[in-house]
Design a protein around this motif. Structure first.
Motif, PDB file in Angstrom:
ATOM      1  N   SER A 111      25.714  29.721 -16.926  1.00 48.19           N
ATOM      2  CA  SER A 111      24.596  29.941 -16.020  1.00 48.19           C
ATOM      3  C   SER A 111      23.353  29.959 -16.894  1.00 48.19           C
ATOM      4  CB  SER A 111      24.767  31.269 -15.285  1.00 48.19           C
ATOM      5  OG  SER A 111      23.614  31.561 -14.540  1.00 48.19           O
ATOM      6  N   GLY A 112      22.388  29.078 -16.611  1.00 42.12           N
ATOM      7  CA  GLY A 112      21.237  28.969 -17.502  1.00 42.12           C
ATOM      8  C   GLY A 112      21.731  28.614 -18.884  1.00 42.12           C
ATOM      9  N   THR A 113      21.328  29.402 -19.884  1.00 34.56           N
ATOM     10  CA  THR A 113      21.769  29.131 -21.247  1.00 34.56           C
ATOM     11  C   THR A 113      22.770  30.187 -21.724  1.00 34.56           C
ATOM     12  OG1 THR A 113      19.835  30.318 -22.085  1.00 34.56           O
ATOM     13  CG2 THR A 113      19.633  27.934 -21.849  1.00 34.56           C
TER      14      THR A 113
ATOM     15  N   ALA B 239      20.237  27.504  -8.545  1.00 33.91           N
ATOM     16  CA  ALA B 239      19.706  26.966  -9.794  1.00 33.91           C
ATOM     17  C   ALA B 239      19.404  25.493  -9.628  1.00 33.91           C
ATOM     18  CB  ALA B 239      20.695  27.167 -10.940  1.00 33.91           C
TER      19      ALA B 239
ATOM     20  N   GLN C 252      18.173  20.698 -19.063  1.00 36.27           N
ATOM     21  CA  GLN C 252      18.419  21.217 -20.397  1.00 36.27           C
ATOM     22  C   GLN C 252      18.440  20.083 -21.403  1.00 36.27           C
ATOM     23  OE1 GLN C 252      21.490  23.625 -18.782  1.00 36.27           O
ATOM     24  NE2 GLN C 252      21.430  25.013 -20.519  1.00 36.27           N
TER      25      GLN C 252
ATOM     26  N   TYR D 278      15.117  24.467 -22.158  1.00 33.26           N
ATOM     27  CA  TYR D 278      15.594  24.610 -20.782  1.00 33.26           C
ATOM     28  C   TYR D 278      14.392  24.824 -19.906  1.00 33.26           C
ATOM     29  CZ  TYR D 278      17.969  27.275 -16.930  1.00 33.26           C
ATOM     30  OH  TYR D 278      18.437  27.753 -15.734  1.00 33.26           O
TER      31      TYR D 278
ATOM     32  N   GLY E  40      16.235  29.176 -12.007  1.00 31.11           N
ATOM     33  CA  GLY E  40      17.234  29.229 -13.073  1.00 31.11           C
ATOM     34  C   GLY E  40      17.417  30.626 -13.628  1.00 31.11           C
ATOM     35  N   ASP E  41      18.044  30.674 -14.789  1.00 30.38           N
ATOM     36  CA  ASP E  41      18.510  31.918 -15.380  1.00 30.38           C
ATOM     37  C   ASP E  41      17.862  32.099 -16.753  1.00 30.38           C
ATOM     38  OD1 ASP E  41      19.978  34.058 -16.304  1.00 30.38           O
ATOM     39  OD2 ASP E  41      21.922  33.249 -15.714  1.00 30.38           O
TER      40      ASP E  41
ATOM     41  N   HIS F 136      19.512  36.271 -12.836  1.00 32.44           N
ATOM     42  CA  HIS F 136      20.126  34.937 -12.915  1.00 32.44           C
ATOM     43  C   HIS F 136      19.537  33.966 -11.905  1.00 32.44           C
ATOM     44  CE1 HIS F 136      23.321  35.174  -9.595  1.00 32.44           C
ATOM     45  NE2 HIS F 136      22.793  36.372  -9.601  1.00 32.44           N
TER      46      HIS F 136
ATOM     47  N   VAL G  66      11.434  29.104 -14.815  1.00 36.03           N
ATOM     48  CA  VAL G  66      12.046  29.553 -16.065  1.00 36.03           C
ATOM     49  C   VAL G  66      11.886  28.493 -17.149  1.00 36.03           C
ATOM     50  CG1 VAL G  66      14.165  30.355 -17.171  1.00 36.03           C
ATOM     51  CG2 VAL G  66      13.776  30.813 -14.738  1.00 36.03           C
TER      52      VAL G  66
ATOM     53  N   THR H  93      12.933  28.151 -21.318  1.00 38.78           N
ATOM     54  CA  THR H  93      13.611  28.817 -22.436  1.00 38.78           C
ATOM     55  C   THR H  93      13.644  27.880 -23.636  1.00 38.78           C
ATOM     56  OG1 THR H  93      15.034  30.063 -20.934  1.00 38.78           O
ATOM     57  CG2 THR H  93      15.802  29.860 -23.206  1.00 38.78           C
TER      58      THR H  93
ATOM     59  N   SER I 158      12.401  33.316 -23.360  1.00 44.95           N
ATOM     60  CA  SER I 158      12.115  32.733 -22.049  1.00 44.95           C
ATOM     61  C   SER I 158      10.812  33.258 -21.484  1.00 44.95           C
ATOM     62  CB  SER I 158      13.208  33.116 -21.036  1.00 44.95           C
ATOM     63  OG  SER I 158      14.427  32.537 -21.360  1.00 44.95           O
TER      64      SER I 158
END
Ligand SMILES: [Cu+2]
Length: 454
Positions: A72-74, A182, A186, A200, A205-206, A237, A242, A244, A257
């Protein structure tokens, strides 16, 4: 002041549940059809750490593998976790399908307990392409039908707090996730043998804050209900705007982030937007493929719509995964601390959870939580004032859950299981008049999950 249109549609639940099951089934069938059409020209890759269906992947490099390991996300579960997914190349894009849905019947005791039939679910598509020798690019989309399958904007969850429904704080219930959980991009670039850069960007997003959020966490896979510590540990999350940047070097990864700090509003079908007014930073340590540990801090600008102040959130977690036949034994220990800049209050949430597969088709699971709840009477000013002047405004709740799931091999690429779990609570005497001496809750559920059969 809120939109009542989506309220009380008894059919929405059934349609939503059927729809989510249908989506999973459809995806699995489409992929199976492709499977059988044959794709012999894909080279097997040598990736010892991951027990995944690798034979279908096209053109992967180190950066692709780096991106593929994120849940999830990074955020990453331990690399040894056999992430349940179905993998298909589309042209030169490697595409992963992940998804699961629970159909849950909840029964809870006590004056504030509730009963309900609902479905928690999510479905994710990740598609990846290499960029030059050392880079890789990934598009991520995650959807949830919970806005339809959880009617009246919440499902009963004793002692749960966080976010709003019909303009009021949600208490003893959990909010649905947004339809678009999401949508992001990336990029990873291997800078050397031991160093990888990650970028990212996600309109939804996360950010780099907290462990892998519970819906995607290896140790939480057999529990349909949210953690009571969600808003202390991993509720960011689903955030907006977002961005990052991260750098991984050997066993360490550092990330930073920027994001919009407000929690999602109660209108779950749309995308919320706002300024990038909050930040977080996270340090990961992966001693080997079985372990993932992180420490993170974030500053959230006015996260809660109905509460004044900003929040500083600090989290630390350790996750362990040991692959076993039919799954993996996965355990997480998580702490989340919340400081409110307006009330100056500090509250904490601790979670220990584990899932153990036995002989491929049985799963034993458990979760224990301790969390300081200060919003349990947010909608009841008289009780809140009485308690505040006699006992204080924060109450430490303990929640102890045991559960079991039995898998039935009904479909080739969909794991179908039936399960149940039971939760007992510990609570201070001061609030027993409102919750009863020994409140308990139980869930019975059907679970489906996409997974390529090995
Ligand atoms: Cu959530």
């Amino acid at each position: 002041m809120y939109n009542e249109r989506a309220v009380r549609r008894p059919r929405a639940l059934h349609c939503g549940v059927i729809f989510s099951i249908a989506i999973c089934q459809f995806a699995a069938c489409a992929l199976r059809a492709q499977d059988q059409s044959g794709s012999a020209d894909h080279q097997p890759m040598n990736m010892p750490a991951m027990d995944m269906p690798m034979m279908n992947m096209v053109d992967m490099n180190t950066a692709s593998m780096f991106l593929m390991n994120m849940s999830s996300g990074t955020a990453s579960n331990p690399a040894a976790w056999p992430m349940p997914m179905i993998m298909k190349p589309f042209g030169s894009w490697d595409t992963m399908f992940m998804g699961q849905a629970f159909l849950v019947d909840t029964q809870q005791s006590g004056p504030r307990g509730g009963d309900k039939l609902y479905s928690t679910n999510w479905f994710m598509v990740n598609t990846e392409h290499r960029v030059g020798e050392n880079g890789a690019f990934k598009v991520n989309l995650m959807l949830s039908l919970e806005p339809a399958t959880i009617t009246n904007r919440r499902y009963p969850l004793l002692f749960q707090t966080g976010e709003t429904a019909y303009g009021k704080p949600i208490v003893d219930a959990q909010h649905p996730h947004d339809f678009i959980m999401a949508a992001g991009f990336q990029y990873a670039l291997a800078l050397g043998e031991n160093t990888t850069l990650e970028l990212y960007f996600a309109p939804v997003g996360d950010p780099a804050l907290g462990p892998v959020a519970y819906p995607h966490r290896a140790s939480a896979m057999e529990l349909p209900q949210a953690t009571l510590s969600h808003h202390w540990q991993d509720s960011t999350h689903i955030s907006d705007e977002v961005a990052t940047v991260g750098i991984a070097y050997k066993k360490i990864k550092w990330e930073a982030s920027g994001f919009y700090g407000a929690e999602p509003d109660e209108f779950r079908w749309n995308i919320d937007t706002g300024p990038m007014n909050s930040w977080s930073t996270r340090l990961w340590y992966f001693p080997n493929n079985n372990w993932a540990a992180q420490f993170s801090v974030g500053h959230l600008t006015h996260p809660e719509m109905l509460e004044a102040g900003d929040q500083t959130r600090t989290t630390a977690s350790i996750e362990y995964t040991k692959p076993l036949p039919g799954g993996s034994w996965s355990t997480s220990l998580i702490w989340g601390g919340k400081h409110n800049t307006h009330t100056k209050s500090n509250t904490n949430g601790y979670t220990l959870e584990s899932v153990l597969p036995i002989h491929r088709t049985n799963f034993l699971t458990g979760r224990a939580e301790l969390v300081d709840k200060d919003e349990l009477f947010a909608g009841e000013p008289e009780i809140e004032d009485y308690l505040a002047s006699n006992y204080g405004s924060t109450f430490r709740i303990g929640a102890y859950t045991v559960g079991y799931t039995r898998d039935f091999g009904l479909f080739r690429n969909v794991e179908t299981g039936i399960g149940a779990n039971f939760t007992a609570y510990s609570l201070p005497n001061a609030i027993k008049p409102y919750y009863g001496q020994h409140p308990v809750s139980g869930n019975v559920f059907i679970r489906i999950r996409l997974r390529a059969r090995s």
